[in-house]
Each structure stands twice: as structure tokens, then as C-alpha cells.
Design a protein around this motif. Structure first.
Motif, PDB file in Angstrom:
ATOM      1  N   THR A   1       0.836  -1.204   0.000  1.00 28.14           N
ATOM      2  CA  THR A   1       0.000   0.000   0.000  1.00 28.14           C
ATOM      3  C   THR A   1       0.864   1.245   0.000  1.00 28.14           C
ATOM      4  O   THR A   1       2.079   1.175   0.249  1.00 28.14           O
ATOM      5  N   SER A   2       0.233   2.388  -0.273  1.00 31.59           N
ATOM      6  CA  SER A   2       0.953   3.659  -0.277  1.00 31.59           C
ATOM      7  C   SER A   2       0.018   4.778   0.151  1.00 31.59           C
ATOM      8  O   SER A   2      -1.206   4.658   0.043  1.00 31.59           O
ATOM      9  N   VAL A   3       0.602   5.864   0.633  1.00 26.78           N
ATOM     10  CA  VAL A   3      -0.125   7.083   0.978  1.00 26.78           C
ATOM     11  C   VAL A   3       0.724   8.268   0.539  1.00 26.78           C
ATOM     12  O   VAL A   3       1.909   8.136   0.264  1.00 26.78           O
ATOM     13  N   GLY A   4       0.088   9.432   0.468  1.00 21.87           N
ATOM     14  CA  GLY A   4       0.840  10.636   0.145  1.00 21.87           C
ATOM     15  C   GLY A   4       0.481  11.238  -1.192  1.00 21.87           C
ATOM     16  O   GLY A   4      -0.548  10.904  -1.795  1.00 21.87           O
ATOM     17  N   ALA A   5       1.359  12.125  -1.648  1.00 18.93           N
ATOM     18  CA  ALA A   5       1.064  12.970  -2.808  1.00 18.93           C
ATOM     19  C   ALA A   5       0.816  12.179  -4.088  1.00 18.93           C
ATOM     20  O   ALA A   5      -0.090  12.478  -4.848  1.00 18.93           O
ATOM     21  N   ASN A   6       1.619  11.175  -4.344  1.00 20.60           N
ATOM     22  CA  ASN A   6       1.525  10.437  -5.605  1.00 20.60           C
ATOM     23  C   ASN A   6       1.036   9.009  -5.381  1.00 20.60           C
ATOM     24  O   ASN A   6       1.507   8.068  -6.028  1.00 20.60           O
ATOM     25  N   THR A   7       0.076   8.871  -4.473  1.00 23.95           N
ATOM     26  CA  THR A   7      -0.360   7.530  -4.106  1.00 23.95           C
ATOM     27  C   THR A   7      -1.042   6.799  -5.259  1.00 23.95           C
ATOM     28  O   THR A   7      -0.937   5.576  -5.364  1.00 23.95           O
ATOM     29  N   THR A   8      -1.721   7.522  -6.154  1.00 27.51           N
ATOM     30  CA  THR A   8      -2.393   6.860  -7.280  1.00 27.51           C
ATOM     31  C   THR A   8      -1.369   6.185  -8.188  1.00 27.51           C
ATOM     32  O   THR A   8      -1.531   5.014  -8.574  1.00 27.51           O
ATOM     33  N   SER A   9      -0.305   6.903  -8.508  1.00 21.90           N
ATOM     34  CA  SER A   9       0.761   6.334  -9.342  1.00 21.90           C
ATOM     35  C   SER A   9       1.457   5.188  -8.626  1.00 21.90           C
ATOM     36  O   SER A   9       1.762   4.146  -9.229  1.00 21.90           O
ATOM     37  N   ALA A  10       1.708   5.372  -7.321  1.00 21.07           N
ATOM     38  CA  ALA A  10       2.389   4.335  -6.556  1.00 21.07           C
ATOM     39  C   ALA A  10       1.542   3.069  -6.472  1.00 21.07           C
ATOM     40  O   ALA A  10       2.067   1.954  -6.612  1.00 21.07           O
ATOM     41  N   GLN A  11       0.231   3.214  -6.276  1.00 29.10           N
ATOM     42  CA  GLN A  11      -0.649   2.053  -6.196  1.00 29.10           C
ATOM     43  C   GLN A  11      -0.684   1.305  -7.523  1.00 29.10           C
ATOM     44  O   GLN A  11      -0.700   0.071  -7.560  1.00 29.10           O
ATOM     45  N   THR A  12      -0.673   2.054  -8.617  1.00 33.82           N
ATOM     46  CA  THR A  12      -0.665   1.419  -9.938  1.00 33.82           C
ATOM     47  C   THR A  12       0.603   0.602 -10.132  1.00 33.82           C
ATOM     48  O   THR A  12       0.569  -0.545 -10.613  1.00 33.82           O
ATOM     49  N   LEU A  13       1.752   1.168  -9.737  1.00 32.04           N
ATOM     50  CA  LEU A  13       3.023   0.460  -9.862  1.00 32.04           C
ATOM     51  C   LEU A  13       3.091  -0.740  -8.927  1.00 32.04           C
ATOM     52  O   LEU A  13       3.649  -1.787  -9.289  1.00 32.04           O
ATOM     53  N   LEU A  14       2.527  -0.606  -7.735  1.00 29.13           N
ATOM     54  CA  LEU A  14       2.519  -1.725  -6.801  1.00 29.13           C
ATOM     55  C   LEU A  14       1.720  -2.900  -7.357  1.00 29.13           C
ATOM     56  O   LEU A  14       2.114  -4.063  -7.206  1.00 29.13           O
TER      57      LEU A  14
ATOM     58  N   MET B   1      12.274   0.639  -3.842  1.00 28.29           N
ATOM     59  CA  MET B   1      13.165   1.691  -4.342  1.00 28.29           C
ATOM     60  C   MET B   1      12.819   2.066  -5.774  1.00 28.29           C
ATOM     61  O   MET B   1      12.863   3.252  -6.142  1.00 28.29           O
ATOM     62  N   LEU B   2      12.454   1.086  -6.587  1.00 28.64           N
ATOM     63  CA  LEU B   2      12.069   1.370  -7.972  1.00 28.64           C
ATOM     64  C   LEU B   2      10.815   2.238  -8.016  1.00 28.64           C
ATOM     65  O   LEU B   2      10.756   3.218  -8.782  1.00 28.64           O
ATOM     66  N   ILE B   3       9.827   1.909  -7.199  1.00 34.78           N
ATOM     67  CA  ILE B   3       8.585   2.680  -7.184  1.00 34.78           C
ATOM     68  C   ILE B   3       8.820   4.091  -6.654  1.00 34.78           C
ATOM     69  O   ILE B   3       8.285   5.067  -7.177  1.00 34.78           O
ATOM     70  N   MET B   4       9.646   4.218  -5.610  1.00 34.55           N
ATOM     71  CA  MET B   4       9.956   5.544  -5.078  1.00 34.55           C
ATOM     72  C   MET B   4      10.662   6.402  -6.119  1.00 34.55           C
ATOM     73  O   MET B   4      10.417   7.606  -6.228  1.00 34.55           O
ATOM     74  N   SER B   5      11.519   5.792  -6.918  1.00 28.83           N
ATOM     75  CA  SER B   5      12.244   6.551  -7.943  1.00 28.83           C
ATOM     76  C   SER B   5      11.312   7.103  -9.010  1.00 28.83           C
ATOM     77  O   SER B   5      11.604   8.119  -9.640  1.00 28.83           O
ATOM     78  N   LYS B   6      10.159   6.442  -9.191  1.00 27.58           N
ATOM     79  CA  LYS B   6       9.215   6.869 -10.225  1.00 27.58           C
ATOM     80  C   LYS B   6       8.105   7.775  -9.693  1.00 27.58           C
ATOM     81  O   LYS B   6       7.400   8.404 -10.494  1.00 27.58           O
ATOM     82  N   THR B   7       7.936   7.843  -8.382  1.00 34.26           N
ATOM     83  CA  THR B   7       6.805   8.595  -7.834  1.00 34.26           C
ATOM     84  C   THR B   7       7.213   9.801  -6.994  1.00 34.26           C
ATOM     85  O   THR B   7       6.364  10.634  -6.683  1.00 34.26           O
ATOM     86  N   MET B   8       8.472   9.902  -6.617  1.00 37.28           N
ATOM     87  CA  MET B   8       8.895  11.044  -5.810  1.00 37.28           C
ATOM     88  C   MET B   8       8.859  12.329  -6.619  1.00 37.28           C
ATOM     89  O   MET B   8       9.081  12.325  -7.826  1.00 37.28           O
TER      90      MET B   8
END
Length: 244
Positions: A162-175, A193-200
Motif C-alpha cells: 500500500t501507499s499514501v501521500g502525494a503520488n499515491t495513485t501512481s504508486a498504487q498502480t506500480l505496486l 526503491m524502484l517505485i519511489m524513484s518513479k513517484t517522488m
């Protein structure tokens, strides 16, 4: 328009909405991205650190990641002062349980108690909801590894990732794309780390803009590891080499 239905926490709009709770959730949506991934041998948490400066002591500064007990850690998104208050409350609850029962508090028991506190602030006049969301990661002997997410309403749910925060929609899709139920803790760290690199929001992925932690089982119960910047650097280099 809210038509002043947002003037009190206890006032419902005609549609049955509590605007103050929605405002708190809106505050969370502007926080840095945070995520958690459950692996078969542990859990990884990662978060984007918004405050970064050359003058900041990176080894000791914690903005998003907190240790609640020997078997539970958490990452937060939202208003930092609200998070600090709830973290201290959770630590006291964990210590009281240990003093009473001579064992670490079960993960869901602590999550439920904290969420009860958060829910209480949505039903009494003169109070406002806590503007913070938690991702809890922990281990206990009865349920094993567990990953929970809470929100300002006091609701909590169990997750595999799961994810929360500013780009949670993108992070959830990647997850959804990257998550594998049988992945090891090392593989989950690479995925995080890969997901953080794409959503930060930051243009460059650096250890000063990240907080990272893992929890795994040990002979004494559970063992957590909150990474220091020097420990994060190898993970960053690894993800850079795979994406080039």
C-alpha cells in the motif's frame, strides 16, 4: 460549497459527509509519498523526506519513520505534529502492554487502539481529526508479518502492499504491476526503491530525500532496521543500474 457543514466535526452534510475528515485526508494527499510492501520473510517501508538540507544531521533526523516497539515500526504521511503525538501515545500503549503481560504487544491490538484514539477526535465537538495517515509494519507470534494502513477517520485495513501521500495513485498502480506474493525481503526492497524513484517529486533520487526501514523475524521475535543514508546508497545505485 460546504454551506458551513464543516464548522464542526460532528456535523454531517445532507450527503452524509464529514468535511473535517475529508480536509484531514486532503492534507495527507500533499505529504511525501510513503509505501509499504509485505514479503514472505519481512516487510519494507519507504518514504519521501520533504525536508532536506546540507545543514541537517541526516544520521539522526527522522521525519517519516518511527519505531513503536521491538516488533512494530511505522511510516507517516500528513501533519508532523499530529504524527508525533500519536507516535508517543502508541509507544506508551506498547510499554504498558509489555509491563502488564511481559510480551510485546500484538500488531493489530496496537493499531486498533491508536485508531480508536483517532476515531474519537471525529465525534466530539471542539476537536478536529488528526491530519495524518499511518502505515504500520510488524510481526507477532500469532499472526506473523502484518501490514496495516490507517486514515484520519480511525478506519484501518490490512494490506499486502500500500501507499499514501502525494503520488499515491501512481504508486498504487506500480505496486499492482510489481508486487509478487512470494517475493523475498531483498526483492521487496528493490521494488520499493524502484517505485519511489518513479513517484517522488524530487528530480534526483538521493539518500537525503529518502527514509527506509525493514522488519523481519529473529530468534528474539522481530528485528527492525531503520536505514541510515549510507545504507540507502547501495539500493539507489542498484535501481539506477537496472533502469538505465
Amino acid at each position: 460549497m460546504s454551506n458551513r457543514y464543516d464548522s464542526r466535526t460532528t456535523i454531517f452534510s445532507p450527503e452524509g459527509r464529514l468535511y473535517q475528515v475529508e480536509y484531514a485526508m486532503e492534507a495527507i494527499s500533499h505529504a511525501g509519498t510513503a509505501l509499504g510492501i509485505l514479503a514472505k520473510d519481512g516487510i519494507v517501508l519507504a518514504a519521501e523526506k520533504k525536508v532536506s538540507s546540507k545543514l541537517l544531521e541526516q544520521e539522526t533526523s527522522a521525519e517519516k519513520m518511527y519505531v513503536l516497539s521491538k516488533n512494530i515500526i511505522c511510516v507517516v504521511a500528513g501533519i508532523d505534529s499530529d504524527a508525533s503525538t500519536l507516535v508517543e501515545t502508541a509507544r506508551k500503549m506498547a510499554l504498558q502492554h509489555f509491563a502488564t503481560y511481559d510480551e510485546e504487544i500484538p500488531v493489530e491490538v496496537l493499531v486498533k487502539r491508536i485508531c480508536n484514539v483517532m476515531q474519537g477526535y471525529t465525534q466530539f465537538g471542539g476537536l478536529r481529526p488528526y491530519g495524518v495517515s499511518f502505515i504500520f509494519a510488524g510481526w507477532d507470534s500469532s499472526q506473523g508479518f502484518q501490514l496495516y494502513q490507517s486514515n484520519p477517520s480511525g478506519n484501518y485495513t490490512g494490506w499486502l502492499a500500500t501507499s499514501v501521500g502525494a503520488n499515491t495513485t501512481s504508486a498504487q498502480t506500480l505496486l499492482k504491476q510489481e508486487y509478487k506474493p512470494d517475493s523475498t525481503l531483498e526483492e521487496a526492497c528493490d521494488q520499493a526503491m524502484l517505485i519511489m524513484s518513479k513517484t517522488m517529486d524530487s528530480s534526483a533520487l538521493t539518500s537525503t530525500k529518502l527514509e527506509f526501514a525493514t522488519i523481519k523475524a529473529s530468534s528474539d521475535g522481530a528485528e527492525y532496521n531503520v536505514y541510515k543514508p549510507k545504507d540507502i546508497e547501495p539500493l539507489i545505485e542498484k535501481v539506477k543500474s537496472t533502469t538505465q
